[in-house]
Design a protein around this motif. Structure first.
Motif, PDB file in Angstrom:
ATOM      1  N   GLU A   1      74.176 -28.416 107.725  1.00 58.16           N
ATOM      2  CA  GLU A   1      73.972 -29.154 106.353  1.00 58.16           C
ATOM      3  C   GLU A   1      73.343 -28.001 104.890  1.00 58.16           C
ATOM      4  O   GLU A   1      73.446 -27.277 105.260  1.00 58.16           O
ATOM      5  N   ARG A   2      74.104 -29.183 104.257  1.00 55.76           N
ATOM      6  CA  ARG A   2      74.219 -28.757 102.354  1.00 55.76           C
ATOM      7  C   ARG A   2      72.819 -28.491 102.312  1.00 55.76           C
ATOM      8  O   ARG A   2      71.930 -29.318 101.976  1.00 55.76           O
ATOM      9  N   THR A   3      72.835 -27.624 101.236  1.00 57.52           N
ATOM     10  CA  THR A   3      71.280 -27.366 100.872  1.00 57.52           C
ATOM     11  C   THR A   3      71.473 -26.463  98.980  1.00 57.52           C
ATOM     12  O   THR A   3      73.003 -26.707  98.295  1.00 57.52           O
ATOM     13  N   SER A   4      70.500 -26.516  98.338  1.00 55.79           N
ATOM     14  CA  SER A   4      70.682 -26.335  97.203  1.00 55.79           C
ATOM     15  C   SER A   4      70.201 -25.482  96.554  1.00 55.79           C
ATOM     16  O   SER A   4      68.849 -24.441  97.755  1.00 55.79           O
ATOM     17  N   LYS A   5      70.083 -24.804  95.218  1.00 52.54           N
ATOM     18  CA  LYS A   5      68.654 -23.089  95.267  1.00 52.54           C
ATOM     19  C   LYS A   5      68.637 -23.734  93.433  1.00 52.54           C
ATOM     20  O   LYS A   5      69.658 -24.436  92.824  1.00 52.54           O
ATOM     21  N   LEU A   6      67.398 -23.060  93.067  1.00 48.94           N
ATOM     22  CA  LEU A   6      67.482 -22.711  91.274  1.00 48.94           C
ATOM     23  C   LEU A   6      68.287 -21.304  91.360  1.00 48.94           C
ATOM     24  O   LEU A   6      67.579 -20.260  92.075  1.00 48.94           O
TER      25      LEU A   6
END
Ligand SMILES: [Zn+2]
Length: 293
Positions: free
Chosen positions: A232-237
């Motif tokens: 799955e696509r994810t994100s981060k700071l």
């Protein structure tokens, strides 16, 4: 050039040629690997203190200045692990744990923890800052705690090791049957990676050894004995300072301007949520033992 470490297939040489190295790409699963790959055990020297404090292209601009961001990312990663586990894991092994930020979060949530990192500097820091003893190799952990862990995690670490296939086999040995492996990495098949080509931030010899995609992740996991659950696509700071550090490396013509911007601490500390679609998390399960009939 050798066989693909993802699927065992043959590679086409010289697919991405950069100043600091060349990647060959597998004709089967699409995994691009630095050609030649460094010897196993040679990576530790690349991840000394300079990698964490602005001294290495592709490394961190200032790991400690971004400490609060790493903690926020660790909380999000824990939430993802818990969501896929169905319950809070009782034990976690983090491979490529750096100074142990994710392990501190796992401990806070009640898990028993263990870590692995090739960097002697990171291992010493994890011990000094958090009292967490970190092993130098997965083999070291497997020898003492085989089949013990509920979850093994790799947060942007698998692409940095010469033999991810062997590392995943080691992770499988450390997991209990039914346990999960969670891999956060960069998707070379994503739109941003394809559009950017050689300017993509992961095209970064000699620290980034492999450019993975969904097919190569599936091949690697399957060959190590895992059942793929999801990618799955994810994100981060990220901090603006880190973004400027990466841009200055990729676009040297902008270096003067970026250097001026990066010297403004209020700007460097600003936070962005990175979600360009090229960061993914793969989750896979170690099969439950098959009971003979
Ligand atoms: Zn392959």
């Amino acid at each position: 050039m050798g066989a693909c470490v993802g699927c065992g297939g043959s590679q086409s040489p010289g697919v991405f040629v950069l100043e600091a190295g060349t990647y060959a790409r597998c004709d089967g699963c699409g995994l691009a690997s630095l050609d030649p790959l460094p010897a196993e055990g040679a990576a530790g020297a690349l991840f000394e203190e300079g990698y964490f404090h602005g001294g290495v292209a592709g490394g961190y601009s200032d790991y400690d200045a971004d400490g609060a961001l790493h903690e926020a990312n660790a909380r999000a990663r824990w939430a993802l692990v818990e969501r896929h586990s169905g319950a809070p894991p009782a034990s976690v092994l983090d491979v490529g744990c750096a100074v142990g930020t994710f392990l501190v979060e796992a401990q806070r949530r009640g898990a028993q923890v263990a870590g692995v990192d090739v960097s002697p500097w990171a291992r010493a820091q994890a011990e000094q800052r958090h009292g967490i003893g970190v092993a130098a190799s997965v083999e070291e952990v497997a020898a003492r705690e085989s089949g013990e862990f509920d979850v093994v995690t790799f947060f942007q670490s698998l692409e940095h090791v010469p033999r991810p296939d062997r590392l995943l086999a080691g992770a499988c040995a450390c997991l209990r049957p039914g346990g999960l492996v969670v891999i956060e990495t960069w998707d070379a098949g994503s739109t941003v990676a394809r559009v950017m080509g050689k300017a993509w931030q992961q095209m970064n010899p000699p620290t980034v050894l492999h450019l993975m995609g969904r097919p190569s992740l599936a091949a690697l996991l399957g060959r190590a004995g895992f059942e793929l659950v999801t990618v799955e696509r994810t994100s981060k700071l990220v901090s603006v300072g880190l973004v400027l550090h990466i841009l200055a490396d990729k676009f040297p013509a902008l270096l003067g301007w970026l250097g001026v911007l990066a010297r403004r601490p209020w700007l460097a500390r600003l936070t962005l949520r990175y979600r360009l679609g090229d960061l993914v998390t793969a989750v896979a399960r170690k099969p439950l033992a098959v009971v003979g009939t």
